[in-house]
Design a protein around this motif. Structure first.
Motif, PDB file in Angstrom:
ATOM      1  N   PRO A  33       2.287  -7.410 -21.074  1.00  0.00           N
ATOM      2  CA  PRO A  33       0.974  -7.836 -20.594  1.00  0.00           C
ATOM      3  C   PRO A  33      -0.057  -6.716 -20.701  1.00  0.00           C
ATOM      4  O   PRO A  33       0.284  -5.539 -20.757  1.00  0.00           O
ATOM      5  N   ASN A  34      -1.313  -7.104 -20.729  1.00  0.00           N
ATOM      6  CA  ASN A  34      -2.404  -6.141 -20.648  1.00  0.00           C
ATOM      7  C   ASN A  34      -2.474  -5.604 -19.226  1.00  0.00           C
ATOM      8  O   ASN A  34      -2.024  -6.254 -18.277  1.00  0.00           O
ATOM      9  N   VAL A  35      -3.061  -4.434 -19.081  1.00  0.00           N
ATOM     10  CA  VAL A  35      -3.389  -3.876 -17.773  1.00  0.00           C
ATOM     11  C   VAL A  35      -4.884  -3.594 -17.812  1.00  0.00           C
ATOM     12  O   VAL A  35      -5.369  -2.921 -18.717  1.00  0.00           O
ATOM     13  N   SER A  36      -5.607  -4.165 -16.847  1.00  0.00           N
ATOM     14  CA  SER A  36      -7.046  -3.958 -16.787  1.00  0.00           C
ATOM     15  C   SER A  36      -7.384  -3.061 -15.609  1.00  0.00           C
ATOM     16  O   SER A  36      -6.754  -3.143 -14.554  1.00  0.00           O
ATOM     17  N   LEU A  37      -8.371  -2.203 -15.798  1.00  0.00           N
ATOM     18  CA  LEU A  37      -8.848  -1.318 -14.746  1.00  0.00           C
ATOM     19  C   LEU A  37     -10.244  -1.765 -14.364  1.00  0.00           C
ATOM     20  O   LEU A  37     -11.130  -1.880 -15.215  1.00  0.00           O
ATOM     21  N   ASP A  38     -10.430  -2.039 -13.086  1.00  0.00           N
ATOM     22  CA  ASP A  38     -11.673  -2.563 -12.559  1.00  0.00           C
ATOM     23  C   ASP A  38     -12.243  -1.547 -11.573  1.00  0.00           C
ATOM     24  O   ASP A  38     -11.641  -1.287 -10.528  1.00  0.00           O
ATOM     25  N   ALA A  39     -13.380  -0.949 -11.917  1.00  0.00           N
ATOM     26  CA  ALA A  39     -13.999   0.059 -11.060  1.00  0.00           C
ATOM     27  C   ALA A  39     -14.656  -0.629  -9.870  1.00  0.00           C
ATOM     28  O   ALA A  39     -15.855  -0.841  -9.822  1.00  0.00           O
ATOM     29  N   MET A  40     -13.825  -1.002  -8.935  1.00  0.00           N
ATOM     30  CA  MET A  40     -14.255  -1.686  -7.729  1.00  0.00           C
ATOM     31  C   MET A  40     -13.424  -1.130  -6.585  1.00  0.00           C
ATOM     32  O   MET A  40     -12.288  -1.561  -6.385  1.00  0.00           O
ATOM     33  N   PRO A  41     -13.933  -0.123  -5.905  1.00  0.00           N
ATOM     34  CA  PRO A  41     -13.148   0.442  -4.806  1.00  0.00           C
ATOM     35  C   PRO A  41     -12.743  -0.643  -3.814  1.00  0.00           C
ATOM     36  O   PRO A  41     -13.507  -1.552  -3.524  1.00  0.00           O
ATOM     37  N   SER A  42     -11.515  -0.543  -3.360  1.00  0.00           N
ATOM     38  CA  SER A  42     -11.027  -1.511  -2.383  1.00  0.00           C
ATOM     39  C   SER A  42     -10.127  -0.785  -1.398  1.00  0.00           C
ATOM     40  O   SER A  42      -9.602   0.286  -1.684  1.00  0.00           O
ATOM     41  N   GLU A  43      -9.954  -1.413  -0.250  1.00  0.00           N
ATOM     42  CA  GLU A  43      -9.134  -0.813   0.789  1.00  0.00           C
ATOM     43  C   GLU A  43      -7.676  -0.763   0.336  1.00  0.00           C
ATOM     44  O   GLU A  43      -7.144  -1.730  -0.201  1.00  0.00           O
ATOM     45  N   ARG A  44      -7.047   0.369   0.552  1.00  0.00           N
ATOM     46  CA  ARG A  44      -5.636   0.538   0.219  1.00  0.00           C
ATOM     47  C   ARG A  44      -4.798  -0.035   1.357  1.00  0.00           C
ATOM     48  O   ARG A  44      -5.018   0.293   2.522  1.00  0.00           O
ATOM     49  N   VAL A  45      -3.855  -0.883   1.018  1.00  0.00           N
ATOM     50  CA  VAL A  45      -2.997  -1.522   2.000  1.00  0.00           C
ATOM     51  C   VAL A  45      -1.555  -1.122   1.712  1.00  0.00           C
ATOM     52  O   VAL A  45      -1.104  -1.178   0.573  1.00  0.00           O
ATOM     53  N   LEU A  46      -0.845  -0.707   2.762  1.00  0.00           N
ATOM     54  CA  LEU A  46       0.568  -0.341   2.618  1.00  0.00           C
ATOM     55  C   LEU A  46       1.415  -1.184   3.560  1.00  0.00           C
ATOM     56  O   LEU A  46       1.057  -1.328   4.727  1.00  0.00           O
ATOM     57  N   PRO A  47       2.482  -1.732   3.081  1.00  0.00           N
ATOM     58  CA  PRO A  47       2.897  -1.719   1.675  1.00  0.00           C
ATOM     59  C   PRO A  47       1.976  -2.615   0.850  1.00  0.00           C
ATOM     60  O   PRO A  47       1.408  -3.571   1.380  1.00  0.00           O
ATOM     61  N   PRO A  48       1.833  -2.299  -0.430  1.00  0.00           N
ATOM     62  CA  PRO A  48       0.945  -3.113  -1.261  1.00  0.00           C
ATOM     63  C   PRO A  48       1.489  -4.522  -1.423  1.00  0.00           C
ATOM     64  O   PRO A  48       2.708  -4.739  -1.408  1.00  0.00           O
ATOM     65  N   ARG A  49       0.599  -5.459  -1.566  1.00  0.00           N
ATOM     66  CA  ARG A  49       1.018  -6.861  -1.718  1.00  0.00           C
ATOM     67  C   ARG A  49       1.617  -7.118  -3.095  1.00  0.00           C
ATOM     68  O   ARG A  49       2.380  -8.043  -3.279  1.00  0.00           O
ATOM     69  N   ILE A  50       1.248  -6.298  -4.062  1.00  0.00           N
ATOM     70  CA  ILE A  50       1.772  -6.450  -5.421  1.00  0.00           C
ATOM     71  C   ILE A  50       1.864  -5.059  -6.030  1.00  0.00           C
ATOM     72  O   ILE A  50       1.096  -4.171  -5.684  1.00  0.00           O
ATOM     73  N   HIS A  51       2.852  -4.870  -6.908  1.00  0.00           N
ATOM     74  CA  HIS A  51       2.976  -3.589  -7.595  1.00  0.00           C
ATOM     75  C   HIS A  51       3.664  -3.814  -8.937  1.00  0.00           C
ATOM     76  O   HIS A  51       4.226  -4.878  -9.184  1.00  0.00           O
ATOM     77  N   LEU A  52       3.615  -2.815  -9.794  1.00  0.00           N
ATOM     78  CA  LEU A  52       4.273  -2.871 -11.097  1.00  0.00           C
ATOM     79  C   LEU A  52       5.684  -2.311 -10.980  1.00  0.00           C
ATOM     80  O   LEU A  52       5.899  -1.307 -10.304  1.00  0.00           O
ATOM     81  N   ASP A  53       6.642  -2.928 -11.645  1.00  0.00           N
ATOM     82  CA  ASP A  53       7.969  -2.370 -11.860  1.00  0.00           C
ATOM     83  C   ASP A  53       8.020  -1.944 -13.323  1.00  0.00           C
ATOM     84  O   ASP A  53       7.932  -2.783 -14.219  1.00  0.00           O
TER      85      ASP A  53
END
Length: 122
Positions: A48-68
């Protein structure tokens, strides 16, 4: 039918994240690169593609989604990713026989490096 077209990672420093993720995944940016968005695609059109979006957002731990990320040589890949600016994350609940290590990119976005060496279940 649906397929995953792109996984979007929000970031504050688009240039830094562009350098990290293109080197980490051996992806290339689709040109032209916008001031606030870039689509990274695999050089061999596999994955898959990986897109980078320059939109600061609140960091949440543990993250709801992550890459393996699957690695044939987990130790070498972890060392390479650290040299690019990633860091290992200690998680006290990680099982001792786990086949993955948790890491985070330079902005703290978490991902796992999974041991996918021959003979390992990935």
């Amino acid at each position: 039918m649906l397929t995953v077209g792109s996984i979007v990672i929000r970031c504050s420093d688009l240039e830094r994240q562009l350098l990290f993720w293109t080197a980490a995944l051996d992806y290339e940016p689709r040109l032209p690169i916008d001031d606030d968005f870039v689509l990274l695609r695999p050089r061999g059109d596999t994955g898959p593609n990986v897109s980078l979006d320059a939109m600061p957002s609140e960091r949440v731990l543990p993250p709801r989604i992550h890459l393996d990320l699957y690695a044939d040589d987990q130790a070498a890949e972890v060392e390479r990713l650290e040299s690019l600016g990633a860091q290992l994350v200690h998680w006290p609940k990680r099982p001792p026989d786990a086949d993955y290590l948790i890491m985070e990119d330079p902005e703290g976005n978490r991902f796992c490096v999974v041991d996918a060496s021959p003979g390992e279940a990935a």
